[in-house]
Design an enzyme around this catalytic site. Sequence first.
Site, short mmCIF file in Angstrom:
data_model
loop_
_atom_site.label_atom_id
_atom_site.label_comp_id
_atom_site.label_asym_id
_atom_site.label_seq_id
_atom_site.Cartn_x
_atom_site.Cartn_y
_atom_site.Cartn_z
N HIS A 297 0.83 -1.21 0.00
CA HIS A 297 0.00 0.00 0.00
C HIS A 297 0.85 1.25 0.00
O HIS A 297 2.05 1.24 0.31
CB HIS A 297 -0.95 0.00 1.20
CG HIS A 297 -0.30 0.06 2.54
ND1 HIS A 297 0.15 1.22 3.11
CD2 HIS A 297 -0.02 -0.93 3.44
CE1 HIS A 297 0.67 0.97 4.30
NE2 HIS A 297 0.59 -0.35 4.53
N CYS A 315 3.16 -4.99 6.40
CA CYS A 315 2.81 -4.73 5.01
C CYS A 315 4.03 -4.29 4.21
O CYS A 315 5.10 -4.03 4.76
CB CYS A 315 1.73 -3.65 4.94
SG CYS A 315 0.13 -4.18 5.61
N ASN A 317 5.33 -1.29 2.31
CA ASN A 317 5.15 0.15 2.10
C ASN A 317 5.85 0.59 0.82
O ASN A 317 6.96 0.16 0.52
CB ASN A 317 5.75 0.94 3.26
CG ASN A 317 4.92 0.89 4.54
OD1 ASN A 317 5.25 1.56 5.51
ND2 ASN A 317 3.86 0.12 4.55
#
Length: 368
Positions: A297, A315, A317
């Site tokens: 994301h 996650c 990045n």
Amino acid sequence: MAGSTPSATSTTATKPPVPFALALTPADKAAEVSPGELVTVAATGGKLTAVAVTGQDGRVVAGALAADGANWQNTEPLGYGKTYTTTATGQGADGKAATSTSTFTTAKPKRQTALSMNPLDGQKVGVGQTFAFYFDTVITDKAAAEKAIQVTATPVTEGAFYWFNDKEVHWRPKEYWKSGTTVTVNAAIYGKSLGNGVFGREDRKATVTIGDSVVAVADGATHQMTVTVNGAVARTIPVSLGKKAHETPVGTYTVMSEHTNYVMDSSTYGVPADSAAGYRTKVAVATRMSNSGIFYHSAPWSVRDQGARNVSHGCINMSTDNAAWLQSISNKGDVIVVQNSGGPVLEPWDGLSVWQVPWETWKAGGKK
């Protein structure tokens, strides 16, 4: 006449004619017939002239007679818990007509199971896409379920089913799909016995196309993601993976879904948003990679760290521009590989991470 040679005589053996016969399936007085199985009539030694399958309410079931009159079969399914009579008329090679009948009853299920599936009709997906089927009740006759679900690929592609549990089965190819492949799914479960009195409620169908080969490899050591499209490097993206105690799991992910203006919420995986380790942040671009909450994301707050160090909660990045670009060329079913992150091994049941299962293990069928 004296001196003449007797003429030779020859005889030609003739085969006796094949007796005219009509074979009706289901047979007369058959009970607990699965409504999804075919009603058939076959003629030997002659041809069929008329066939009718009539329900207890007088309604005639639609069917098709072969052009040569050799056989007939129904083209619409039967109902549950009903009585039907098949009446077949034919004509033998000698011109004589004959009629045969069969009365049978169909099964009444203890329960009907619904089936959902992913992907859906008309979708374009990536080369890592698995075809997932989810029943809403336990399936005990898994062989019957696999027989009912036909997955056909053009060009022909080797693949197999794998059961993650008693309600969930996936079909995937041995290797990543070839771009441009068309995959047709015919999950003809209606009327089929799936074990323990469970029958299918409704058929499901889909035709799906495989798009470009988009494969991204994110390296936790170099802090770079290399994106290839149809085998050629399209872009190298600076990234930041999971920090210490939040390391991104290592393995091969399959893109599950794509989102914009998405709220990343730690409470979805058990960490309260208002706790010291929690968060609730809206991001411009987010693509789900696992059920456990791994996304790639946009993360404008960590641009300085991207390409240099791992600072995320697990996650991947990247900048907003890079995340938007990657999502713009991507489809669900694309492949993302995470390596050198220091994280645990990705579980194959976490999302659509089917490529974590070796092919020989996959072929064995899972939890049958």
